[in-house]
Each structure stands twice: as structure tokens, then as C-alpha cells.
Design an enzyme around this catalytic site. Structure first.
Site, PDB file in Angstrom:
ATOM      1  N   LYS A  14      49.882  53.328  48.151  1.00  0.00           N
ATOM      2  CA  LYS A  14      50.686  52.318  48.857  1.00  0.00           C
ATOM      3  C   LYS A  14      52.077  52.175  48.216  1.00  0.00           C
ATOM      4  O   LYS A  14      53.084  52.145  48.911  1.00  0.00           O
ATOM      5  CB  LYS A  14      49.976  50.951  48.848  1.00  0.00           C
ATOM      6  CG  LYS A  14      48.610  50.959  49.538  1.00  0.00           C
ATOM      7  CD  LYS A  14      47.948  49.593  49.553  1.00  0.00           C
ATOM      8  CE  LYS A  14      47.643  49.038  48.172  1.00  0.00           C
ATOM      9  NZ  LYS A  14      46.663  49.837  47.393  1.00  0.00           N
ATOM     10  N   ARG A 100      45.234  40.411  51.273  1.00  0.00           N
ATOM     11  CA  ARG A 100      44.021  41.150  50.917  1.00  0.00           C
ATOM     12  C   ARG A 100      42.773  40.289  50.907  1.00  0.00           C
ATOM     13  O   ARG A 100      41.751  40.717  50.371  1.00  0.00           O
ATOM     14  CB  ARG A 100      44.205  41.953  49.623  1.00  0.00           C
ATOM     15  CG  ARG A 100      44.620  41.201  48.445  1.00  0.00           C
ATOM     16  CD  ARG A 100      45.536  42.036  47.548  1.00  0.00           C
ATOM     17  NE  ARG A 100      44.913  43.054  46.774  1.00  0.00           N
ATOM     18  CZ  ARG A 100      45.612  43.988  46.097  1.00  0.00           C
ATOM     19  NH1 ARG A 100      46.924  44.035  46.140  1.00  0.00           N
ATOM     20  NH2 ARG A 100      44.998  44.872  45.386  1.00  0.00           N
ATOM     21  N   ARG A 139      47.141  58.079  36.909  1.00  0.00           N
ATOM     22  CA  ARG A 139      48.407  57.359  37.069  1.00  0.00           C
ATOM     23  C   ARG A 139      48.959  56.919  35.705  1.00  0.00           C
ATOM     24  O   ARG A 139      48.228  56.466  34.829  1.00  0.00           O
ATOM     25  CB  ARG A 139      48.229  56.118  37.932  1.00  0.00           C
ATOM     26  CG  ARG A 139      49.505  55.256  37.939  1.00  0.00           C
ATOM     27  CD  ARG A 139      49.522  54.205  38.994  1.00  0.00           C
ATOM     28  NE  ARG A 139      48.368  53.352  38.930  1.00  0.00           N
ATOM     29  CZ  ARG A 139      48.023  52.510  39.916  1.00  0.00           C
ATOM     30  NH1 ARG A 139      48.746  52.473  41.012  1.00  0.00           N
ATOM     31  NH2 ARG A 139      46.965  51.769  39.802  1.00  0.00           N
ATOM     32  N   ARG A 172      48.339  51.776  33.125  1.00  0.00           N
ATOM     33  CA  ARG A 172      48.225  50.371  33.513  1.00  0.00           C
ATOM     34  C   ARG A 172      46.936  49.796  32.949  1.00  0.00           C
ATOM     35  O   ARG A 172      45.896  50.453  33.009  1.00  0.00           O
ATOM     36  CB  ARG A 172      48.213  50.260  35.048  1.00  0.00           C
ATOM     37  CG  ARG A 172      49.479  49.631  35.603  1.00  0.00           C
ATOM     38  CD  ARG A 172      49.581  49.708  37.091  1.00  0.00           C
ATOM     39  NE  ARG A 172      48.528  49.028  37.842  1.00  0.00           N
ATOM     40  CZ  ARG A 172      48.538  48.888  39.168  1.00  0.00           C
ATOM     41  NH1 ARG A 172      49.545  49.381  39.875  1.00  0.00           N
ATOM     42  NH2 ARG A 172      47.565  48.283  39.787  1.00  0.00           N
ATOM     43  N   ARG A 183      37.947  46.774  40.921  1.00  0.00           N
ATOM     44  CA  ARG A 183      38.953  46.723  41.998  1.00  0.00           C
ATOM     45  C   ARG A 183      38.430  47.369  43.284  1.00  0.00           C
ATOM     46  O   ARG A 183      38.696  46.891  44.381  1.00  0.00           O
ATOM     47  CB  ARG A 183      40.244  47.404  41.541  1.00  0.00           C
ATOM     48  CG  ARG A 183      41.012  46.541  40.534  1.00  0.00           C
ATOM     49  CD  ARG A 183      41.980  47.360  39.712  1.00  0.00           C
ATOM     50  NE  ARG A 183      43.035  47.933  40.486  1.00  0.00           N
ATOM     51  CZ  ARG A 183      43.717  49.023  40.133  1.00  0.00           C
ATOM     52  NH1 ARG A 183      43.420  49.649  39.003  1.00  0.00           N
ATOM     53  NH2 ARG A 183      44.677  49.472  40.881  1.00  0.00           N
TER      54      ARG A 183
HETATM   55  P1  AP5 Z   1      50.181  54.340  43.876  1.00  0.00           P
HETATM   56  O1  AP5 Z   1      51.292  54.572  44.848  1.00  0.00           O
HETATM   57  O2  AP5 Z   1      50.475  53.631  42.603  1.00  0.00           O
HETATM   58  O3  AP5 Z   1      48.922  53.671  44.616  1.00  0.00           O
HETATM   59  P2  AP5 Z   1      48.704  52.185  45.117  1.00  0.00           P
HETATM   60  O4  AP5 Z   1      47.927  52.262  46.384  1.00  0.00           O
HETATM   61  O5  AP5 Z   1      50.006  51.444  45.153  1.00  0.00           O
HETATM   62  O6  AP5 Z   1      47.765  51.685  43.946  1.00  0.00           O
HETATM   63  P3  AP5 Z   1      47.656  50.296  43.200  1.00  0.00           P
HETATM   64  O7  AP5 Z   1      46.596  50.520  42.142  1.00  0.00           O
HETATM   65  O8  AP5 Z   1      48.991  49.810  42.721  1.00  0.00           O
HETATM   66  O9  AP5 Z   1      47.089  49.370  44.307  1.00  0.00           O
HETATM   67  P4  AP5 Z   1      46.357  48.081  44.079  1.00  0.00           P
HETATM   68  O10 AP5 Z   1      46.264  47.548  45.460  1.00  0.00           O
HETATM   69  O11 AP5 Z   1      45.097  48.165  43.298  1.00  0.00           O
HETATM   70  O12 AP5 Z   1      47.324  47.318  43.049  1.00  0.00           O
HETATM   71  P5  AP5 Z   1      48.366  46.152  43.221  1.00  0.00           P
HETATM   72  O13 AP5 Z   1      49.509  46.496  42.357  1.00  0.00           O
HETATM   73  O14 AP5 Z   1      48.615  45.793  44.630  1.00  0.00           O
HETATM   74  O15 AP5 Z   1      49.554  55.789  43.544  1.00  0.00           O
HETATM   75  C1  AP5 Z   1      48.557  55.951  42.558  1.00  0.00           C
HETATM   76  C2  AP5 Z   1      48.817  57.259  41.767  1.00  0.00           C
HETATM   77  O16 AP5 Z   1      48.644  58.368  42.640  1.00  0.00           O
HETATM   78  C3  AP5 Z   1      50.250  57.374  41.203  1.00  0.00           C
HETATM   79  O17 AP5 Z   1      50.175  58.014  39.955  1.00  0.00           O
HETATM   80  C4  AP5 Z   1      50.969  58.277  42.213  1.00  0.00           C
HETATM   81  O18 AP5 Z   1      52.010  59.035  41.600  1.00  0.00           O
HETATM   82  C5  AP5 Z   1      49.835  59.154  42.718  1.00  0.00           C
HETATM   83  N1  AP5 Z   1      49.968  59.514  44.134  1.00  0.00           N
HETATM   84  C6  AP5 Z   1      50.286  58.676  45.147  1.00  0.00           C
HETATM   85  N2  AP5 Z   1      50.274  59.331  46.317  1.00  0.00           N
HETATM   86  C7  AP5 Z   1      49.925  60.616  46.028  1.00  0.00           C
HETATM   87  C8  AP5 Z   1      49.750  61.792  46.820  1.00  0.00           C
HETATM   88  N3  AP5 Z   1      49.905  61.767  48.164  1.00  0.00           N
HETATM   89  N4  AP5 Z   1      49.389  62.935  46.205  1.00  0.00           N
HETATM   90  C9  AP5 Z   1      49.213  62.982  44.852  1.00  0.00           C
HETATM   91  N5  AP5 Z   1      49.390  61.907  44.037  1.00  0.00           N
HETATM   92  C10 AP5 Z   1      49.732  60.733  44.630  1.00  0.00           C
HETATM   93  O19 AP5 Z   1      47.538  44.936  42.599  1.00  0.00           O
HETATM   94  C11 AP5 Z   1      47.187  44.920  41.240  1.00  0.00           C
HETATM   95  C12 AP5 Z   1      46.481  43.600  40.932  1.00  0.00           C
HETATM   96  O20 AP5 Z   1      47.386  42.492  41.195  1.00  0.00           O
HETATM   97  C13 AP5 Z   1      45.246  43.284  41.784  1.00  0.00           C
HETATM   98  O21 AP5 Z   1      44.071  43.899  41.277  1.00  0.00           O
HETATM   99  C14 AP5 Z   1      45.216  41.752  41.695  1.00  0.00           C
HETATM  100  O22 AP5 Z   1      44.701  41.314  40.476  1.00  0.00           O
HETATM  101  C15 AP5 Z   1      46.697  41.379  41.756  1.00  0.00           C
HETATM  102  N6  AP5 Z   1      47.160  41.196  43.144  1.00  0.00           N
HETATM  103  C16 AP5 Z   1      48.150  41.911  43.782  1.00  0.00           C
HETATM  104  N7  AP5 Z   1      48.289  41.486  45.048  1.00  0.00           N
HETATM  105  C17 AP5 Z   1      47.382  40.474  45.220  1.00  0.00           C
HETATM  106  C18 AP5 Z   1      47.031  39.672  46.318  1.00  0.00           C
HETATM  107  N8  AP5 Z   1      47.642  39.799  47.523  1.00  0.00           N
HETATM  108  N9  AP5 Z   1      46.042  38.763  46.150  1.00  0.00           N
HETATM  109  C19 AP5 Z   1      45.420  38.605  44.956  1.00  0.00           C
HETATM  110  N10 AP5 Z   1      45.689  39.367  43.877  1.00  0.00           N
HETATM  111  C20 AP5 Z   1      46.669  40.292  44.007  1.00  0.00           C
END
Ligand code: AP5
Length: 229
Positions: A14, A100, A139, A172, A183
Site C-alpha cells: 500500500k 480498518r 522490508r 520496523r 497484524r
Molecule cells: P509496503 O509498501 O511497505 O507495504 P504496506 O502495505 O504499506 O505495508 P504496511 O506493513 O506498512 O501496512 P500496514 O497496514 O500493516 O501498516 P500501517 O503502517 O498502515 O511494502 C512492504 C515491502 O514490500 C517493502 O519493503 C516494499 O519495498 C516491498 N514491496 C512492495 N511492493 C512490492 C512489489 N510489488 N514487489 C516487490 N516488493 C514490493 O500500520 C502500522 C500500525 O499502525 C498498525 O498495525 C496499527 O497499530 C497502526 N495503525 C495504522 N493505521 C491505523 C488505523 N487506521 N487504525 C488503527 N491503527 C492503525
């Protein structure tokens, strides 16, 4: 103004795709995960409240993230999308990682009604579990500016050092095995059901998130109407 939400499991890409979509469509991008991580890095009161919850892989309370989103969308709506000093108005907004939970869907509906903004596309970026696990475990991120890397698919020019700001690259805290398992469970229980709700509203677009980032981006762009600005 176009309104887009990116849904999908942890690690599906994402953040990677949001950066491209923001650029291609001139969108205001809000990642709740990025905002919360920055609050933790800054040691702000918000950061202190959410640090342990985030590291465990659980969700922070709806009301806290709701405030973050309400504040960002209100600014966007009030300013007609023209961030001070840039001269260029975003053509819409991109929410990455929000909503979410069912409760956050209701919060977003209320904020949109208050601000007069509309939600046009909810994109579910999906990929098989083994692909997601490889992306998460490999990552690496810059501990300072948050730039994204991967041990196989996106290496920095100089090992261990961020290309963008020169600071060290780290794993991370919530990419530990235990936290990733939590997660993925939270995603299945709390977030995956939102797809059905947005499907009923007729705005759900499902995009295959497997393959290289360019291939995924081409599918994503086409799902949201495709025209580059
Ligand atoms: P990346 O682009 O980082 O993936 P992502 O989907 O953004 O993964 P996240 O882990 O950041 O999502 P998440 O929803 O768990 O975390 P968030 O930050 O929202 O890609 C991952 C890896 O793959 C990278 O190394 C990239 O280079 C590689 N890659 C990507 N695409 C690729 C491809 N096509 N081919 C090869 N490699 C590729 O949330 C974190 C925490 O914050 C949550 O657990 C929660 O505690 C809190 N939080 C955030 N939002 C909320 C909310 N709305 N409500 C409550 N808690 C929240």
C-alpha cells in the site's frame, strides 16, 4: 476532487503504491501508519500513547486515528486543496491504512459528510499470504525519514544507509515474527470485512498486488480511472 482509500493486508504494498499514485494523480496522501510512526519518533503525547500498541501489531483506538484523519481532511476541504506555499491544489485525497474497522468506516462517513468531500474508489490491493510475508520480513525502512527498502527487491545504493537522507536503515519494530502474525490476524478479523461493505456501495475495486511494483501500479491506475494529470 477524487477520493480514494487503499485497503489491503500488511505488507501488500500500500505504501509503495500510494507514493506512486499520489505523484501520478497529484493527490494529498495520508497514511495513518506514517503519521503514528512519526509521532512515536517525535516522542509526542500521541506517540507515547500508541507506541506499545503499534509494536505489538494491534490497532490503536478508533477515536485516536479518527482525529488524525478528521484534522487532515478538514484542512484539505477548507483550503480547497491548496497547501500553503505550493501553489498547486491536489486533485483529491488518498487514504492509506484508514479505515480498518467498522467503527472507522462510520467515522469516515461522518467526516466526509461534514467536509463535503466524496469517496469514489476503495481499492483492495491483495496478494497471496506467502508474497505478503516475503515483503514484510524483507522490508527495511529509514529510521529517520521512513523511506522504504527491501532486502531483495529494493536495495539502497550503499548497504544500510538511506539513499534519501543518509541515515541508517532498520527493520520496523512491528515486522517481528510475532507482531506480523498478530497484524495478519487483526487484518482478517477487523479490516477484511470492510471490502463487503464497500462492495455493497459499488465503489470497491480489487487489484492484484502480486508482481513487480510497475505491473501493480499499472493495474491500480487503471482501476481508479487511469488518467494521468
Ligand atoms: P509496503 O509498501 O511497505 O507495504 P504496506 O502495505 O504499506 O505495508 P504496511 O506493513 O506498512 O501496512 P500496514 O497496514 O500493516 O501498516 P500501517 O503502517 O498502515 O511494502 C512492504 C515491502 O514490500 C517493502 O519493503 C516494499 O519495498 C516491498 N514491496 C512492495 N511492493 C512490492 C512489489 N510489488 N514487489 C516487490 N516488493 C514490493 O500500520 C502500522 C500500525 O499502525 C498498525 O498495525 C496499527 O497499530 C497502526 N495503525 C495504522 N493505521 C491505523 C488505523 N487506521 N487504525 C488503527 N491503527 C492503525
Amino acid at each position: 476532487m477524487i477520493g480514494i482509500v487503499l485497503l489491503g493486508p500488511p505488507g501488500v504494498g500500500k505504501g509503495t503504491q500510494a507514493a506512486r499514485l499520489k505523484e501520478a494523480l497529484a493527490l494529498a496522501h495520508l497514511s495513518t501508519g506514517d503519521v503514528l510512526r512519526q509521532a512515536v519518533r517525535d516522542g509526542s503525547p500521541l506517540g507515547a500513547r500508541v507506541k506499545a500498541v503499534m509494536e505489538s501489531g494491534s490497532l490503536v483506538p478508533d477515536a485516536l486515528v479518527g482525529e488524525v484523519v478528521e484534522s487532515a481532511l478538514s484542512v484539505l476541504a477548507r483550503s480547497s486543496g491548496t497547501p500553503a506555499g505550493t501553489g498547486a491544489a491536489p486533485s483529491g485525497f488518498l487514504l492509506d491504512g484508514f479505515p480498518r474497522t467498522v467503527g472507522q468506516v462510520a467515522i469516515l462517513d461522518e467526516v466526509l459528510a461534514r467536509t463535503g468531500l466524496t469517496l469514489d474508489h476503495v481499492v483492495l490491493l491483495d496478494a497471496p499470504r506467502d508474497v505478503v510475508l516475503r515483503r514484510l520480513t524483507g522490508r527495511r525502512v529509514c529510521g529517520s525519514c521512513g523511506a522504504l527498502y527491501h532486502v531483495d527487491s529494493k536495495k539502497p545504493g550503499k548497504a544500510g544507509t538511506c539513499d534519501a537522507c543518509g541515515n541508517p536503515i532498520v527493520q520496523r519494530p512491528d515486522d517481528s515474527e510475532e507482531s506480523v502474525a498478530r497484524r495478519l490476524t487483526v487484518y482478517q478479523d477487523e479490516t477484511a470485512p470492510l471490502a463487503a461493505e464497500y462492495g455493497r456501495r459499488g465503489i470497491l475495486r480489487t487489484v492484484d498486488g502480486s508482481g513487480d511494483p510497475e505491473a501493480v501500479f499499472a493495474r491500480l491506475l487503471s482501476a481508479v480511472g487511469g488518467a494521468l494529470v
